[in-house]
Design an enzyme around this catalytic site. Structure first.
Site, short mmCIF file in Angstrom:
data_model
loop_
_atom_site.label_atom_id
_atom_site.label_comp_id
_atom_site.label_asym_id
_atom_site.label_seq_id
_atom_site.Cartn_x
_atom_site.Cartn_y
_atom_site.Cartn_z
N SER A 142 5.66 2.46 4.27
CA SER A 142 5.69 1.88 2.92
C SER A 142 5.98 2.99 1.93
CB SER A 142 4.33 1.26 2.60
OG SER A 142 4.23 0.98 1.22
N TYR A 155 -4.78 2.23 2.06
CA TYR A 155 -3.48 1.79 2.60
C TYR A 155 -2.47 2.94 2.53
CZ TYR A 155 0.85 -1.03 2.89
OH TYR A 155 2.08 -1.56 3.24
N1 LIG Z 1 5.16 -6.84 1.77
C1 LIG Z 1 5.18 -5.66 1.18
O1 LIG Z 1 5.07 -5.56 -0.06
C2 LIG Z 1 5.35 -4.42 2.01
C3 LIG Z 1 5.80 -3.25 1.37
C4 LIG Z 1 5.94 -2.09 2.13
C5 LIG Z 1 5.63 -2.10 3.48
N2 LIG Z 1 5.20 -3.26 4.07
C6 LIG Z 1 4.85 -3.21 5.50
O2 LIG Z 1 5.64 -4.14 6.21
C7 LIG Z 1 4.94 -4.57 7.38
C8 LIG Z 1 4.97 -6.08 7.47
O3 LIG Z 1 4.23 -6.61 6.37
P1 LIG Z 1 4.48 -8.05 5.73
O4 LIG Z 1 4.76 -7.83 4.30
O5 LIG Z 1 5.42 -8.82 6.54
O6 LIG Z 1 2.99 -8.62 5.83
P2 LIG Z 1 2.43 -10.03 6.38
O7 LIG Z 1 3.35 -11.13 6.03
O8 LIG Z 1 1.02 -10.10 5.93
O9 LIG Z 1 2.49 -9.81 7.97
C9 LIG Z 1 1.63 -8.90 8.61
C10 LIG Z 1 1.75 -9.08 10.10
O10 LIG Z 1 0.90 -8.13 10.76
C11 LIG Z 1 0.11 -8.81 11.69
N3 LIG Z 1 -1.19 -8.16 11.87
C12 LIG Z 1 -2.01 -7.70 10.90
N4 LIG Z 1 -3.12 -7.17 11.44
C13 LIG Z 1 -3.00 -7.31 12.78
C14 LIG Z 1 -3.81 -6.98 13.88
N5 LIG Z 1 -5.00 -6.37 13.73
N6 LIG Z 1 -3.37 -7.27 15.12
C15 LIG Z 1 -2.19 -7.90 15.31
N7 LIG Z 1 -1.36 -8.23 14.30
C16 LIG Z 1 -1.76 -7.95 13.06
C17 LIG Z 1 -0.07 -10.21 11.12
O11 LIG Z 1 -0.40 -11.07 12.16
P3 LIG Z 1 -1.41 -12.29 12.00
O12 LIG Z 1 -0.52 -13.49 11.93
O13 LIG Z 1 -2.17 -12.21 13.24
O14 LIG Z 1 -2.22 -12.05 10.75
C18 LIG Z 1 1.32 -10.46 10.56
O15 LIG Z 1 2.17 -10.89 11.59
C19 LIG Z 1 3.52 -3.99 7.25
O16 LIG Z 1 3.42 -2.82 8.05
C20 LIG Z 1 3.42 -3.63 5.79
O17 LIG Z 1 2.48 -2.59 5.55
C21 LIG Z 1 5.06 -4.42 3.37
#
Ligand SMILES: NC(=O)c1ccc[n+]([C@@H]2O[C@H](COP(=O)([O-])OP(=O)(O)OC[C@H]3O[C@@H](n4cnc5c(N)ncnc54)[C@H](OP(=O)(O)O)[C@@H]3O)[C@@H](O)[C@H]2O)c1
Length: 266
Positions: A142, A155
């Protein structure tokens, strides 16, 4: 076929496949895969996603990445399916909160999920990845791992750790067939962001991508050779400035503190 892709397509593990960015990546990646192993904790969501994907063998591993059994199950599925050559550590959690009053369990969950789990899953799969002619590990970081921001201390610390892990392991494996890379989105419209974080982003006019835009950029990154990528020209400039002259971002972010505190749960 890209320069890194094996004949027949990638044999990939994608964590966080049920999430916003993960599902968008899965949709774009599947046509380029021979095998795609989807990992998450919610079986119905993974099964629904698997039904929508076309063109490759799709496997599901349902479990918590902080549980060693899940890591073992992913490795067993990868071995039973004939091996993997791409690991995308995408799963993540984030809690926008004042650090002093943040629940220790939430701090621990952010470090475990965003840093320790990808490290241990990578370790688990490295022997298998090493048997492929070309393999890659891509860690989804991130911008907040490069630019410390109020409300994201735990985070940001975990994501900074993930960037450090990616760099060190890439250098450790430089004379092997395994490449370790790091891809850092900026704010993206997904469920990971709380309503408070969204309200702050709106007030600060922070740029926000859609998961589809991030997935398109990811596919371009996957096909290329860069070791790391941060999304957004302004963010890349700010990351560089933060490295060279951190007092300038200190001051700029300091000026936003009143607005940030309006939204920061405490
Ligand atoms: N969205 C943003 O603003 C943003 C910005 C920068 C970086 N990112 C990074 O991008 C990546 C994807 O994020 P996203 O925005 O797509 O978030 P999201 O929609 O909340 O998805 C998160 C995913 O991670 C899984 N997960 C979380 N904890 C877990 C655990 N303990 N074991 C197994 N699976 C787990 C969730 O699965 P469940 O269905 O089981 O909950 C879900 O599939 C992350 O690494 C995040 O830090 C996001």
């Amino acid at each position: 076929m890209t320069n890194r892709q094996q004949a027949g397509g990638y044999r990939a593990v994608l964590t966080g496949a049920s999430g916003g960015i993960g599902a968008a990546i899965a949709a774009r990646l599947a046509p380029h895969c021979a095998l795609l192993i989807l990992v998450g904790r919610q079986r119905p969501l993974l099964e629904e996603l698997a039904r929508q994907l076309r063109g490759c063998d799709v496997q599901i591993v349902c479990g918590d990445l902080c549980d060693p059994h899940t890591l073992g199950a992913i490795a067993a599925t990868a071995r039973a399916s004939g091996g993997v050559d791409l690991l995308i550590n995408n799963a993540g959690v984030n809690s926008f909160h004042a650090f002093e009053t943040q629940d220790p369990a939430t701090i621990r969950a952010q470090v475990e999920t965003n840093l320790l789990a990808p490290m241990l899953l990578t370790r688990e799969l490295l022997p298998l990845l090493g048997t492929a002619p070309n393999a890659q590990v891509i860690n989804i970081g991130s911008v907040l791992g490069s630019i410390g921001f109020p409300g994201f201390a735990a985070y940001g610390a975990a994501k900074a750790g993930l960037a450090g892990f990616s760099q060190a392991l890439r250098r450790e494996y430089a004379d092997t067939t395994v490449t370790v890379r790091h891809f850092a989105p900026r704010s993206t419209r997904t469920p990971i962001n709380s309503s408070a974080a969204n309200a702050m982003n709106r007030e600060l006019r922070n740029a926000e991508d859609t998961p589809e835009e991030v997935a398109d950029a990811f596919m371009a990154f996957l096909a290329g050779k860069a070791a790391t990528q941060t999304l957004g020209a302004a963010q890349r400039f700010f990351v560089l400035l933060n490295k060279l002259l951190p007092a300038i971002p200190d001051k700029a972010i300091g000026k936003q503190l009143v607005q940030i505190r309006k939204h920061l749960p405490r």
